[in-house]
Enzyme design. Structure first.
Site, PDB file in Angstrom:
ATOM      1  N   SER A 224       0.843  -1.197   0.000  1.00  0.00           N
ATOM      2  CA  SER A 224       0.000   0.000   0.000  1.00  0.00           C
ATOM      3  C   SER A 224       0.873   1.241   0.000  1.00  0.00           C
ATOM      4  O   SER A 224       1.847   1.323   0.762  1.00  0.00           O
ATOM      5  CB  SER A 224      -0.893   0.010   1.236  1.00  0.00           C
ATOM      6  OG  SER A 224      -1.492   1.270   1.431  1.00  0.00           O
ATOM      7  N   LYS A 225       0.527   2.205  -0.842  1.00  0.00           N
ATOM      8  CA  LYS A 225       1.304   3.446  -0.902  1.00  0.00           C
ATOM      9  C   LYS A 225       1.180   4.237   0.401  1.00  0.00           C
ATOM     10  O   LYS A 225       2.008   5.109   0.677  1.00  0.00           O
ATOM     11  CB  LYS A 225       0.871   4.291  -2.090  1.00  0.00           C
ATOM     12  CG  LYS A 225      -0.575   4.750  -2.046  1.00  0.00           C
ATOM     13  CD  LYS A 225      -0.942   5.518  -3.301  1.00  0.00           C
ATOM     14  CE  LYS A 225      -2.407   5.950  -3.284  1.00  0.00           C
ATOM     15  NZ  LYS A 225      -2.783   6.658  -4.530  1.00  0.00           N
TER      16      LYS A 225
END
Length: 456
Positions: A224-225
Site C-alpha cells: 500500500s502506498k
C-alpha cells in the site's frame, strides 16, 4: 508515482508483446478523473517505464494514448447499448434503494428496468445484465472462473450528467486500440465479468485475460502506498539499478526455472510464459532486492560504476563543497567502494571523508572507537606516519602493525581509532588504501584533531 506492481504488470505485458512477431505493447493514460490527472504524473509514468526499458525506441511500443480524447466514442457506445435495449435509464438514488432493500450493502435491485425512462439530466444509464446463465472468463493464470449473471447487478455505464464511467470507457478504448490480451493485477478480476458482458454486447470478442497475483509486504499485507515504499521512482532514487529492478520484478510471481535467478532481461523475456505465473501472493522482499542490486553493482565495469554513481556525487546528496570534489581521487576509490555497496546512494558516505575539510562527525562511531588508550594508539600512529618514507598502503599497514604490537593489540583493534579519526566512521573502505589517497599532510592533521578532541 509509478507503483512497483504496475511496473511488474508492464514488464509482463512487454515480454508477451515482444515475443510475438508483430506484438504491440499499448500505453494508455486513463486520464478522465481530473483529480488524479496532472501532467507531471503522466511524465513520471512515461519516464519510469523508460527507465526499465519500455519506451518508444522499440517498435513494440505504441502510444501513449489518452482516454480523455476518446470521450465521444465512449458516449456513442453507451447510446448504442441503450438503443439496442441492452441498457436503460434509472432515476433511483441511494436512499431509495436502501429503503426498498432494507440494506446499504445490497446491489441495485432492477427497479427501473421496465419503466421505459428516457434520458433527462440526473438519470444514470445502467447496463441490463442477463437474468440467467453465467459469464465465463478465460484467464491464462486462473483457468476459467465463472460468475453467475444473477449475482451481477445492473451496473451504471453513464452518469447522470451523461458522462460514461470507466468500465465502458476502458472497453471501448480496448476495442479501438485492437487489444486482444490484457495482463493486469488480480484486484481487477471482479470487474472482468462486467467488462466481458460489455464486449459481447458491443458485438466484439473479449480479449484473453491474465490476472496477476497480488504483491504483499513482509506481514503478507497487500503493498500500500499509504504504508509501504511502493514507487519505482523511489527505488531508483535510492540507487537501485534499473536492470536489478527489472530482474527482481520479473520474479514476483514467476520463475525462469533452475537455480539461477539473476539473469539478463533478454533471457527472462525469452523464458517468460504468462501461463506459468503463480496464483499465490508474491512477497516483495526488500532484503532480496537489495542483495540482487549488490550483485548488479559488482557486475559493472569500474567505468560503468563511476558513471552510475555521478548523481550521488552532487547536490543534494553530496555534503562537501562542489569545488572540493576531485574526479581523479574518486576514481582511485571507486574500485574499493564498488565491492561494498548494496545501493548506489551509499557511495556518498563511503567517500565523503576525502572531499570534506575535516572528518565527518559520527558520535556513535566516535564512542565505539575512542576507548581508554585510544590516544596512545593515535599518538603512536601519528609519530610513525610522520616519519615513514613511502606513503603507500603497504608501508602504512606495516606501521600500523608495529603500533598494534607495541600496545599488545590485534591490528583490527588498533586501527579502529585511526579509522574514525580519519574517515569519521568505524566502517568504510580499506583503511590503508584510504590513507594513501588522503595523503600524509591531511592524515596527520586529522590525527592531530582527534587527539585534541580527546584532550591530549
Amino acid at each position: 508515482m509509478f507503483h512497483v506492481g504496475g511496473a511488474r504488470s508492464a514488464l509482463y505485458n512487454w515480454a508477451v508483446a515482444r515475443q510475438q512477431p508483430d506484438g504491440k505493447f499499448v500505453l494508455r493514460i486513463e486520464d478522465t478523473d481530473q483529480a488524479r490527472n496532472k501532467a507531471e504524473w503522466i511524465d513520471g509514468i512515461i519516464s519510469a517505464l523508460a527507465a526499465i526499458g519500455i519506451n518508444d525506441a522499440d517498435p513494440a511500443f505504441e502510444g501513449p494514448y489518452f482516454q480523455s480524447r476518446n470521450a465521444d466514442r465512449h458516449r456513442e457506445a453507451a447510446q448504442q447499448l441503450y438503443t439496442a435495449g441492452r441498457a436503460y435509464y434509472c432515476d433511483c438514488n441511494r436512499e431509495q434503494l436502501q429503503e426498498r432493500t432494507g440494506s446499504q450493502h445490497l446491489g441495485y435491485d432492477g427497479f427501473c428496468r421496465e419503466r421505459g425512462l428516457e434520458y433527462v439530466e440526473g438519470r444514470a444509464l445502467r447496463f441490463r445484465t442477463p437474468d440467467e446463465g453465467e459469464t465465463v472468463v478465460v484467464d491464462l493464470i486462473r483457468g476459467e472462473p465463472s460468475f453467475p449473471n444473477s449475482a451481477i447487478e445492473d451496473f451504471v455505464i453513464a452518469r447522470g450528467d451523461g458522462s460514461p464511467v470507466f468500465l465502458i470507457a476502458n472497453v471501448v478504448d480496448d476495442l479501438d486500440e485492437g487489444i486482444n490480451q490484457v495482463i493486469r493485477g488480480e484486484e481487477h478480476l471482479s470487474n472482468t465479468p462486467k467488462q466481458q458482458l460489455l464486449w459481447e454486447a458491443l458485438g466484439a470478442t473479449p480479449p484473453v485475460w491474465a490476472h496477476l497475483p497480488v504483491i504483499v509486504n513482509e506481514k503478507r499485507q497487500k503493498l500500500s502506498k499509504r504504508r509501504d515504499k511502493v514507487a519505482l521512482e523511489d527505488y531508483l532514487a535510492e540507487g537501485y539499478l534499473p536492470d536489478a529492478m527489472v530482474n527482481y520484478l520479473m520474479l514476483l510471481g514467476w520463475g525462469p526455472g533452475g537455480d539461477v535467478e539473476i539473469l539478463p532481461y533478454e533471457e527472462l523475456e525469452a523464458k517468460f510464459r504468462v501461463e506459468d505465473v503463480n496464483t499465490s501472493p508474491a512477497f516483495f522482499d526488500i532484503k532480496k532486492l537489495t542483495a540482487f542490486n549488490g550483485d548488479y553493482v559488482r557486475a559493472l565495469s569500474v567505468e560503468q560504476f563511476i558513471d552510475a554513481c555521478q548523481p550521488w556525487l552532487r547536490e543534494p546528496y553530496a555534503t562537501w563543497r562542489p569545488e572540493a570534489f576531485d574526479a581523479d581521487v574518486f576514481a582511485k576509490l571507486a574500485e574499493l567502494a564498488q565491492t561494498r555497496l548494496a545501493t548506489l546512494s551509499e557511495i556518498t558516505k563511503y567517500v565523503d571523508w576525502v572531499f570534506l575539510d575535516e572528518a565527518p562527525e559520527d558520535e556513535a562511531s566516535w564512542t565505539k572507537a575512542m576507548k581508554p588508550g585510544a590516544d596512545v594508539i593515535l599518538k603512536g600512529a601519528r609519530e610513525r606516519y610522520a616519519a615513514v618514507d613511502a606513503w603507500d598502503a603497504d608501508s602504512l599497514k606495516t606501521v600500523m602493525e608495529e603500533v598494534a604490537a607495541a600496545n599488545e593489540l590485534k591490528l583490527g583493534k588498533a586501527q579502529a581509532p585511526v579509522r574514525v579519526a580519519v574517515t569519521g566512521r568505524t566502517v568504510g573502505l580499506p583503511l590503508f588504501e584510504s590513507l594513501e589517497v588522503l595523503g600524509r599532510e591531511r592524515t596527520l592533521a586529522r590525527l592531530d584533531a582527534a587527539l585534541a578532541k580527546l584532550g591530549g
